[in-house]
Design an enzyme around this catalytic site. Structure first.
Site, PDB file in Angstrom:
ATOM      1  N   GLU A  71      -1.497   6.375  -1.291  1.00  0.00           N
ATOM      2  CA  GLU A  71      -2.922   6.543  -1.003  1.00  0.00           C
ATOM      3  C   GLU A  71      -3.083   7.714  -0.028  1.00  0.00           C
ATOM      4  O   GLU A  71      -3.582   8.760  -0.397  1.00  0.00           O
ATOM      5  CB  GLU A  71      -3.512   5.251  -0.404  1.00  0.00           C
ATOM      6  CG  GLU A  71      -4.998   5.352  -0.086  1.00  0.00           C
ATOM      7  CD  GLU A  71      -5.529   4.154   0.703  1.00  0.00           C
ATOM      8  OE1 GLU A  71      -4.736   3.450   1.345  1.00  0.00           O
ATOM      9  OE2 GLU A  71      -6.765   3.943   0.685  1.00  0.00           O
TER      10      GLU A  71
ATOM     11  N   HIS B 127       0.858  -1.185   0.000  1.00  0.00           N
ATOM     12  CA  HIS B 127       0.000   0.000   0.000  1.00  0.00           C
ATOM     13  C   HIS B 127       0.894   1.235   0.000  1.00  0.00           C
ATOM     14  O   HIS B 127       1.678   1.439   0.939  1.00  0.00           O
ATOM     15  CB  HIS B 127      -0.831   0.059   1.283  1.00  0.00           C
ATOM     16  CG  HIS B 127      -2.117  -0.697   1.241  1.00  0.00           C
ATOM     17  ND1 HIS B 127      -2.178  -2.039   1.457  1.00  0.00           N
ATOM     18  CD2 HIS B 127      -3.403  -0.283   1.012  1.00  0.00           C
ATOM     19  CE1 HIS B 127      -3.454  -2.432   1.386  1.00  0.00           C
ATOM     20  NE2 HIS B 127      -4.217  -1.388   1.107  1.00  0.00           N
TER      21      HIS B 127
END
Ligand code: ZN
Length: 384
Positions: free
Chosen positions: A216, A213
């Site tokens: 974001e 991830h």
């Protein structure tokens, strides 16, 4: 805007739901059925904001719509609370697979963080096994209905915690029993992938793939760290890589309202980081609705039409489309593609390309990846 996008007439004349899809970024604890949460909560004595399935589903969507990743993540307290027993884990995993298959998904990678499911005394290995049994049962249930689906686990470590090494070892230990990759998730801002450098090195030494991830809730520094420290083969979202791209329009072009406006992308300059990601074909696991909800794309404009995914796709980035958390966003992968058709006028060729991107980025052995690509191509060819 004169009317909500979703009220517009469908711009497609094919059944999106029935098309074979590949889901690479879908959190197990973000995809429960509201009715299941209610039943499991009752069994373990957990109090929910509502015990009506419709109202509860609505509560999840509204909480996730706050525009803050931190509040978005709070909704997981309830889903995680009901996933602390073997029975709860098994049921959620089985239904997850059935729901994906009902949406036309033929290959899915399911991510979740084992360390969050130890509250009632299960061990890390026990929770991974319970999930795998549920996934297998889901695959069998789907097969009984005459359809096929394949799923793999992405074993995730929580980035605010310190169990990276332990979780990396857990993932490698289960590589022959369903674990196909590793990820880190949770609060991104302030928790760079470099915190887990040793765990990522361990994974690399064991030739075990990672998606991370990044891009974001944080920007380019986080993406750089995902690539360098995380050796990420894919990026979870990665959408803020668009901050490393400048597009300059001359005044004439900007004012033009010609039908060729799409082709008028102006003067594009990629920085070194965005060039690397595009040129090396690092897959971006884009989750359009989630990105809008968490504010990940707030820097680019207000609505879904300002999502940089279209620019990234047009520039040749390896864009894949995903759901992130189907419960919190109230979406399916079919819905996400429908949104792109309505917003960016994507046609069947675009959907096929985005789907093949995902198939080719899957953490599968080459032969299985080729079979998946062939299956998808055949299904699209039969539409004609
Ligand atoms: Zn995610």
């Amino acid at each position: 805007m004169t009317e909500p996008i979703l009220d517009a007439a469908p711009a497609i004349d094919f059944d999106l739901k029935s098309l074979p899809k590949v889901s690479l970024h879908d959190h197990l604890d973000g995809g429960l059925r509201p009715a299941t949460i209610i039943e499991l909560a009752e069994a373990v004595g957990h109090t929910l904001p509502s015990t009506d399935p419709v109202a509860l589903g609505e509560w999840f969507r509204e909480s996730a719509d706050s525009g803050s990743l931190v509040r978005y993540l709070e909704t997981f307290d309830h889903t995680i609370a009901v996933m602390q027993t073997k029975e709860g884990l098994f049921r959620v995993a089985k239904e997850f697979v059935e729901d994906l298959a009902d949406d036309g998904v033929v290959y899915g990678e399911v991510r979740w963080a084992p360390e969050q499911h130890l509250q009632k005394g299960l061990t890390l290995d026990e929770v991974v096994e319970a999930i795998q049994e549920g996934l297998d049962a889901g695959v069998d249930a789907v097969a009984e209905t005459g359809r096929d689906i394949q799923v793999g686990q992405l074993i995730t470590a929580m980035r605010h915690a310190d169990r990276g090494q332990e979780i990396a070892e857990l993932a490698v230990r289960h590589r022959n029993n369903g674990a196909v990759g590793f990820d880190i998730a949770g609060a991104e801002d302030g928790f760079l992938p470099s915190r887990f450098r040793d765990a990522f090195t361990y994974l690399a030494q064991h030739n075990f793939p990672a998606t991370v991830h990044a891009g974001e809730a944080a920007g380019l520094e986080s993406i750089q760290s995902a690539l360098v420290d995380g050796r990420a083969l894919r990026l979870g979202h990665g959408v803020r890589i668009a901050e490393d791209i400048t597009v300059e329009f001359d005044d004439e072009d900007a004012d033009a309202e010609s039908e060729e406006a799409d082709a008028n992308i102006g003067m594009v300059t990629l920085g070194e980081l965005s060039s690397w990601i595009r040129d090396r074909g690092i897959a971006l696991e884009i989750c359009p609705s989630s990105n809008l909800q968490t504010g990940a794309i707030a820097g680019f404009g207000e609505g879904i039409e300002s999502h940089p995914l279209d620019m990234l796709y047009q520039l040749g980035f390896n864009v894949t489309i995903n759901t992130d958390n189907r419960l919190m966003s109230g979406v399916t992968l079919t819905d996400e593609f429908e949104l792109l058709v309505e917003t960016f006028d994507y046609d069947l060729d675009d959907i096929l390309e985005l789907t093949l991107n995902a198939a080719e980025a899957a953490f599968l052995p080459l032969e299985e990846k080729e079979a998946l690509v062939e299956y998808i191509n055949d299904a699209y060819a039969n539409l004609a």
